[in-house]
Structures are given as C-alpha cells and as structure tokens.
Design a protein around this motif. Sequence first.
Motif, PDB file in Angstrom:
ATOM      1  N   ASP A 280       0.816  -1.217   0.000  1.00 58.55           N
ATOM      2  CA  ASP A 280       0.000   0.000   0.000  1.00 58.55           C
ATOM      3  C   ASP A 280       0.850   1.268   0.000  1.00 58.55           C
ATOM      4  O   ASP A 280       0.490   2.292   0.595  1.00 58.55           O
ATOM      5  CB  ASP A 280      -0.939   0.015   1.223  1.00 58.55           C
ATOM      6  N   GLY A 281       2.007   1.199  -0.656  1.00 55.42           N
ATOM      7  CA  GLY A 281       2.837   2.377  -0.830  1.00 55.42           C
ATOM      8  C   GLY A 281       3.662   2.789   0.371  1.00 55.42           C
ATOM      9  O   GLY A 281       4.304   3.842   0.346  1.00 55.42           O
ATOM     10  N   VAL A 282       3.678   1.965   1.427  1.00 50.85           N
ATOM     11  CA  VAL A 282       4.490   2.278   2.605  1.00 50.85           C
ATOM     12  C   VAL A 282       5.222   1.022   3.061  1.00 50.85           C
ATOM     13  O   VAL A 282       4.890  -0.099   2.664  1.00 50.85           O
ATOM     14  CB  VAL A 282       3.626   2.824   3.771  1.00 50.85           C
ATOM     15  N   ILE A 283       6.208   1.208   3.932  1.00 44.62           N
ATOM     16  CA  ILE A 283       7.009   0.091   4.430  1.00 44.62           C
ATOM     17  C   ILE A 283       6.342  -0.486   5.670  1.00 44.62           C
ATOM     18  O   ILE A 283       6.176   0.205   6.683  1.00 44.62           O
ATOM     19  CB  ILE A 283       8.445   0.557   4.745  1.00 44.62           C
ATOM     20  N   GLN A 284       5.959  -1.755   5.561  1.00 44.38           N
ATOM     21  CA  GLN A 284       5.260  -2.419   6.659  1.00 44.38           C
ATOM     22  C   GLN A 284       6.218  -3.046   7.659  1.00 44.38           C
ATOM     23  O   GLN A 284       5.916  -3.132   8.849  1.00 44.38           O
ATOM     24  CB  GLN A 284       4.336  -3.506   6.089  1.00 44.38           C
ATOM     25  N   ALA A 285       7.362  -3.533   7.177  1.00 45.74           N
ATOM     26  CA  ALA A 285       8.325  -4.196   8.056  1.00 45.74           C
ATOM     27  C   ALA A 285       9.719  -4.070   7.477  1.00 45.74           C
ATOM     28  O   ALA A 285       9.896  -3.973   6.259  1.00 45.74           O
ATOM     29  CB  ALA A 285       7.961  -5.670   8.251  1.00 45.74           C
ATOM     30  N   ILE A 286      10.696  -4.056   8.355  1.00 48.69           N
ATOM     31  CA  ILE A 286      12.104  -4.012   7.974  1.00 48.69           C
ATOM     32  C   ILE A 286      12.791  -5.198   8.634  1.00 48.69           C
ATOM     33  O   ILE A 286      12.640  -5.415   9.841  1.00 48.69           O
ATOM     34  CB  ILE A 286      12.763  -2.697   8.436  1.00 48.69           C
ATOM     35  N   HIS A 287      13.527  -5.971   7.850  1.00 46.71           N
ATOM     36  CA  HIS A 287      14.261  -7.117   8.379  1.00 46.71           C
ATOM     37  C   HIS A 287      15.748  -6.904   8.126  1.00 46.71           C
ATOM     38  O   HIS A 287      16.154  -6.728   6.978  1.00 46.71           O
ATOM     39  CB  HIS A 287      13.799  -8.408   7.703  1.00 46.71           C
ATOM     40  N   SER A 288      16.519  -6.916   9.190  1.00 52.45           N
ATOM     41  CA  SER A 288      17.952  -6.681   9.093  1.00 52.45           C
ATOM     42  C   SER A 288      18.712  -7.886   9.637  1.00 52.45           C
ATOM     43  O   SER A 288      18.540  -8.264  10.799  1.00 52.45           O
ATOM     44  CB  SER A 288      18.329  -5.423   9.892  1.00 52.45           C
ATOM     45  N   VAL A 289      19.554  -8.491   8.804  1.00 49.33           N
ATOM     46  CA  VAL A 289      20.359  -9.645   9.206  1.00 49.33           C
ATOM     47  C   VAL A 289      21.804  -9.189   9.387  1.00 49.33           C
ATOM     48  O   VAL A 289      22.442  -8.729   8.436  1.00 49.33           O
ATOM     49  CB  VAL A 289      20.292 -10.775   8.166  1.00 49.33           C
ATOM     50  N   VAL A 290      22.298  -9.311  10.622  1.00 49.05           N
ATOM     51  CA  VAL A 290      23.663  -8.921  10.946  1.00 49.05           C
ATOM     52  C   VAL A 290      24.475 -10.122  11.425  1.00 49.05           C
ATOM     53  O   VAL A 290      25.697 -10.075  11.458  1.00 49.05           O
ATOM     54  CB  VAL A 290      23.674  -7.816  12.029  1.00 49.05           C
ATOM     55  N   ASN A 291      23.784 -11.193  11.797  1.00 50.61           N
ATOM     56  CA  ASN A 291      24.457 -12.402  12.288  1.00 50.61           C
ATOM     57  C   ASN A 291      25.496 -12.857  11.260  1.00 50.61           C
ATOM     58  O   ASN A 291      25.140 -13.223  10.139  1.00 50.61           O
ATOM     59  CB  ASN A 291      23.429 -13.505  12.513  1.00 50.61           C
ATOM     60  N   PRO A 292      26.782 -12.854  11.597  1.00 47.07           N
ATOM     61  CA  PRO A 292      27.807 -13.226  10.608  1.00 47.07           C
ATOM     62  C   PRO A 292      27.653 -14.638  10.073  1.00 47.07           C
ATOM     63  O   PRO A 292      28.049 -14.924   8.944  1.00 47.07           O
ATOM     64  CB  PRO A 292      29.122 -13.056  11.383  1.00 47.07           C
ATOM     65  N   ASP A 293      27.049 -15.527  10.868  1.00 51.79           N
ATOM     66  CA  ASP A 293      26.856 -16.908  10.409  1.00 51.79           C
ATOM     67  C   ASP A 293      25.886 -16.993   9.234  1.00 51.79           C
ATOM     68  O   ASP A 293      25.870 -17.991   8.513  1.00 51.79           O
ATOM     69  CB  ASP A 293      26.329 -17.780  11.555  1.00 51.79           C
ATOM     70  N   LYS A 294      25.072 -15.957   9.044  1.00 54.22           N
ATOM     71  CA  LYS A 294      24.058 -15.970   7.993  1.00 54.22           C
ATOM     72  C   LYS A 294      24.442 -15.127   6.785  1.00 54.22           C
ATOM     73  O   LYS A 294      23.633 -14.936   5.874  1.00 54.22           O
ATOM     74  CB  LYS A 294      22.710 -15.492   8.553  1.00 54.22           C
ATOM     75  N   LEU A 295      25.667 -14.633   6.767  1.00 55.21           N
ATOM     76  CA  LEU A 295      26.114 -13.770   5.676  1.00 55.21           C
ATOM     77  C   LEU A 295      27.261 -14.364   4.870  1.00 55.21           C
ATOM     78  O   LEU A 295      27.606 -13.843   3.811  1.00 55.21           O
ATOM     79  CB  LEU A 295      26.543 -12.402   6.234  1.00 55.21           C
ATOM     80  N   GLY A 296      27.863 -15.441   5.354  1.00 54.99           N
ATOM     81  CA  GLY A 296      29.055 -15.997   4.718  1.00 54.99           C
ATOM     82  C   GLY A 296      28.859 -16.439   3.291  1.00 54.99           C
ATOM     83  O   GLY A 296      29.808 -16.434   2.494  1.00 54.99           O
ATOM     84  N   HIS A 297      27.626 -16.847   2.919  1.00 58.42           N
ATOM     85  CA  HIS A 297      27.388 -17.296   1.548  1.00 58.42           C
ATOM     86  C   HIS A 297      27.425 -16.136   0.552  1.00 58.42           C
ATOM     87  O   HIS A 297      27.437 -16.359  -0.664  1.00 58.42           O
ATOM     88  CB  HIS A 297      26.039 -18.025   1.443  1.00 58.42           C
ATOM     89  N   LEU A 298      27.456 -14.893   1.072  1.00 58.49           N
ATOM     90  CA  LEU A 298      27.484 -13.713   0.203  1.00 58.49           C
ATOM     91  C   LEU A 298      28.899 -13.200  -0.041  1.00 58.49           C
ATOM     92  O   LEU A 298      29.097 -12.313  -0.868  1.00 58.49           O
ATOM     93  CB  LEU A 298      26.635 -12.597   0.814  1.00 58.49           C
ATOM     94  N   GLY A 299      29.867 -13.739   0.674  1.00 60.29           N
ATOM     95  CA  GLY A 299      31.255 -13.303   0.521  1.00 60.29           C
ATOM     96  C   GLY A 299      31.905 -13.114   1.873  1.00 60.29           C
ATOM     97  O   GLY A 299      31.321 -13.451   2.921  1.00 60.29           O
ATOM     98  N   PRO A 300      33.109 -12.563   1.911  1.00 54.26           N
ATOM     99  CA  PRO A 300      33.793 -12.295   3.187  1.00 54.26           C
ATOM    100  C   PRO A 300      32.907 -11.434   4.089  1.00 54.26           C
ATOM    101  O   PRO A 300      32.260 -10.497   3.627  1.00 54.26           O
ATOM    102  CB  PRO A 300      35.064 -11.553   2.767  1.00 54.26           C
ATOM    103  N   VAL A 301      32.886 -11.758   5.382  1.00 51.49           N
ATOM    104  CA  VAL A 301      31.996 -11.085   6.320  1.00 51.49           C
ATOM    105  C   VAL A 301      32.770 -10.083   7.174  1.00 51.49           C
ATOM    106  O   VAL A 301      33.840 -10.391   7.699  1.00 51.49           O
ATOM    107  CB  VAL A 301      31.284 -12.105   7.226  1.00 51.49           C
ATOM    108  N   SER A 302      32.199  -8.901   7.330  1.00 56.51           N
ATOM    109  CA  SER A 302      32.810  -7.841   8.113  1.00 56.51           C
ATOM    110  C   SER A 302      32.718  -8.136   9.611  1.00 56.51           C
ATOM    111  O   SER A 302      31.845  -8.890  10.066  1.00 56.51           O
ATOM    112  CB  SER A 302      32.117  -6.511   7.811  1.00 56.51           C
ATOM    113  N   ASP A 303      33.608  -7.506  10.371  1.00 60.69           N
ATOM    114  CA  ASP A 303      33.545  -7.620  11.833  1.00 60.69           C
ATOM    115  C   ASP A 303      33.147  -6.303  12.495  1.00 60.69           C
ATOM    116  O   ASP A 303      33.260  -6.149  13.706  1.00 60.69           O
ATOM    117  CB  ASP A 303      34.894  -8.081  12.388  1.00 60.69           C
TER     118      ASP A 303
END
Length: 310
Positions: A280-303
């Motif tokens: 409906d033209g607005v943001i209902q929810a925001i999901h932010s993944v910071v857990n390093p264990d869930k980012l490794g498949h995207l490349g080197p993970v920052s600390d």
Amino acid sequence: MPGSADETGAFGYRPLLFSIAYGMTGSVGDAEDIVQDAFLGLTRARQAGTTIADPKAYLATAVTRLGIDYLRSARVRRETYVGDWLPEPVVVPADGPGPAEHAELADSLSMAFLVLLESLSPVERAVFMLREVFGYGYPDVARIIGKTEANCRQIFARARQRIAAGGQVRDSAPPPARRAAGEELARRFFEAAAGGDMEALLGMLAPDVVFHGDGGGKAQSLGKPATEPRRVAQLLVAGLRRVRMLGVSLRPAWVNGRPGAVMYDAEGRVASVVELDIADGVIQAIHSVVNPDKLGHLGPVSDVARLPER
C-alpha cells in the motif's frame, strides 16, 4: 553435481529443488547441501540398478524428506536462538538477474513469510510449502510426504489456519509495476535514512511498522522487535550514522524478492543485509540480518558489528 544426474537433465530441476530446500530450512548453505545429497542419492540408486522413471519426483521427494529431518534436528537450536530469528538472506543484485535458483526462489518466499512458517511442525511446513507455494496437487503431496491424501488435506487446512492467524496466508511476489514502485520507494527510504531526514522517513513508514534485527547473539542488533514509526526512524538514522563513520556503504539489492540493500565495510566485506516489506505504498516491516553466520554465503563477512567473544 554427479555426472549421471546432470546427463539425464535432472540438473535442470535444481532451481525448484533449491527453492523447496530453502523454504524448509531458511538456510542457503543447508539448502544447497540438501540438494547435493538428493542428487547423490539419485546417482547411487541408479548405480545400484534402480530404475528412476521420474527423476523430478524422486528428487523433490528426497529434498522434502531431508528438509523434514533437518527441521526436527534444528528445533532445539531454534528454541535457544538469541533474539529474533530471520532466515539467511537470498540476495540478487539490483542490476543483474543473479543465479537462476535464487531468482526463482525470490518470487516465492519473503523473510516475513518464512518467519511465519516457523510456527508449523516440520510435516505441516512441508505440506503447506508444496501445496501453497509450489502448487503440487494433493496426490503428489501425499506421495512425497508418505501420508494419505486425506491426511495431507487435513494437515494443509490446519497449517493454513495457523499461518492465517499470523497475519497472512500467502506472501506472493509483487507484479512488475509494483516491483518498480517498491524499488523507487526503497531508494528514497535509504537516502532519507542516510541523510537523517526524519520527516521523509516517517512518511514512508506504516503506522504499525515493525523493525526486526537478527544478530544471533554474535553481532550488535535489536534485542526485540522495534515498533512505532518514530522509534524505528530514530534507530535507522542513528544506525546508519554510526556505520557511515566506520566506512560502511550501501548497495541496492533484491532480498528474498523484496527491495533491500547489502551493506559493505570499507574493505568490501558484507556487514549486513536489509529487506523491506512494502504494501500500500508504505514500508510495513524491515528485516535486518547482521548475524555473521548468515552472511558468509554472500562473501567475506565484516567484523564491524561483531560482538566480542565471551
């Protein structure tokens, strides 16, 4: 993939199989392992002299049952998870189609929908996924799950009720026109957040907006979901101001079929992934993944957000 399976064309089923496995597990790495195991099972069955009349059905059955086994073993880990649990993000660059299996999956399962599926038992999740998301008929669902057709109908009805109680029955992909509008809204949203424009942000957030953050106890994140537009906007502005000081940059992307972004540190390592649920033209929810264990498949993970180990 094993050569025999590839040679017979079974490798072409990989996008569907990956989608089923990811929908069951919420993990990119585990989904890839499950698909690999299914192909290995197919190859071994053929080497043992078994005739596989329908490789697609064989592989879909193997992937689904392996997914059920995975969920049963993962239940204790989920119950002891620190903070909000979100699935590993499936990211497709905004300027490219991405891997075929990721592009196909992105049209089916958003983060919000996968979180709702967590309320189901492993078998309920499998039945609901096969029927509602992938369009399998009840006879095929019954064969894959190993239960009667009548039983599968009952399981599906029960699962559908539980999902509906959580707020939605199917999180379908937006059509092209809405996707373009969502992409533009995401662009303005991230610009406003980076510039500290509170009024612009408030105009883009739904009154009942929710901000979910997954740090898994390993990275700085919200302890519990944040609600109320002004509170969410303040968190966004403060968070982006802090990470910019550390040299973090943002690149638009499609995350689980929704507009979002990937954040990279000054060395080009993945720091976080953000997905926006827009309606409906607005943001209902925001999901932010910071857990390093869930980012490794995207490349080197920052600390940059990692918490010190205890």
